[in-house]
Enzyme design. Structure first.
Site, PDB file in Angstrom:
ATOM      1  N   HIS A   1      -7.708  -5.848   0.135  1.00  0.00           N
ATOM      2  CA  HIS A   1      -6.531  -5.078   0.516  1.00  0.00           C
ATOM      3  C   HIS A   1      -5.700  -5.829   1.560  1.00  0.00           C
ATOM      4  O   HIS A   1      -5.778  -5.554   2.765  1.00  0.00           O
ATOM      5  CB  HIS A   1      -6.976  -3.716   1.065  1.00  0.00           C
TER       6      HIS A   1
ATOM      7  N   SER B   1       0.825  -1.194   0.000  1.00  0.00           N
ATOM      8  CA  SER B   1       0.000   0.000   0.000  1.00  0.00           C
ATOM      9  C   SER B   1       0.875   1.266   0.000  1.00  0.00           C
ATOM     10  O   SER B   1       1.673   1.461  -0.910  1.00  0.00           O
ATOM     11  CB  SER B   1      -0.967  -0.038   1.187  1.00  0.00           C
TER      12      SER B   1
ATOM     13  N   ASP C   1     -10.020  -5.005  -4.103  1.00  0.00           N
ATOM     14  CA  ASP C   1      -9.402  -4.036  -3.185  1.00  0.00           C
ATOM     15  C   ASP C   1     -10.194  -2.731  -3.233  1.00  0.00           C
ATOM     16  O   ASP C   1     -10.298  -2.098  -4.277  1.00  0.00           O
ATOM     17  CB  ASP C   1      -7.944  -3.797  -3.593  1.00  0.00           C
TER      18      ASP C   1
END
Length: 226
Positions: free
Chosen positions: A204, A116, A177
């Protein structure tokens, strides 16, 4: 680089509102499937995240007590949103210094992995490495793995994507996600020449099932010295 008889050494950068300890715990399955190929070292971002008031939404990977980040897209509020356009950001230089120090004190490392916001930082670091723009990241890494990565929308960060990046990379996307949508992650791909991509059906998180194990290992085996 690392000793020929040793597994690959990979430096790992967590997501926003995580830390080295949290990310290590959440990637236990990944460490297990890669144990014959790689040794993972985790570090924390330098920016401490203030918890939002109850009921206030914020982009995060969990509201943990020791929440850290790599930069703020909103310096005034000391917050971060991947889709927030800004002219300048707070904290990136401190984060680059933290990574540089880890390379010096805990390295050498063969590769770097990010999740991320950590993956977005990895893209910036290998961009600097490719441009030979910062001696702190020379000679740098042999490969990078970016999971749910994205290109920063901060104008101040455009320089990191100014030149093509030829470092071998593996980009991992989650089809469902909701934090960093697959389409947003894929916008980063044109900057990387010859990138390998891996798509999973989940959201995610860092995928680590048997299906992904084969792809991770195939990628890493390219860098293991026989």
């Amino acid at each position: 680089m690392a000793d020929k008889s040793a597994p690959l050494r990979i430096l790992c950068l967590h997501g926003y509102r995580q830390s080295a300890e949290i990310f290590r715990e959440r990637t236990g399955a990944l460490r297990k499937i890669l144990k014959k190929h790689a040794e993972l070292t985790y570090i924390s971002g330098p920016l401490r995240i203030r918890h939002p008031p109850p009921g206030q939404a914020g982009q995060s990977e969990g509201l943990e007590e020791d929440s850290r980040g790599w930069w703020f897209s909103n310096a005034q509020e000391q917050s971060f949103h991947a889709e927030e356009v800004c002219q300048s950001a707070q904290g990136l230089e401190e984060s680059l210094e933290v990574v540089s120090r880890a390379m010096q004190e805990q390295g050498p490392f063969d590769g770097i992995l990010g999740f991320s916001q950590g993956a977005a930082l990895v893209a910036m670091i290998v961009g600097l490495q490719e441009q030979s723009a910062d001696p702190r990241f020379q000679p740098g890494f042999r490969f990078a793995i970016l999971i749910a990565g994205f290109a920063s929308l901060c104008e101040q960060h455009a320089r990191f994507y100014a030149s093509p990046i030829y470092l071998p990379t593996l980009h991992v996307f989650g089809e469902t996600d909701k934090v960093i949508p697959e389409a947003m992650s894929r916008k980063l791909l044109p900057a990387f020449q010859g990138a390998v991509d891996l798509t999973h059906s989940g959201g995610h998180y860092v995928p680590a099932t048997g299906t992904q194990k084969q792809r991770y290992c195939q990628f890493l085996e390219r860098f293991i010295r026989k």
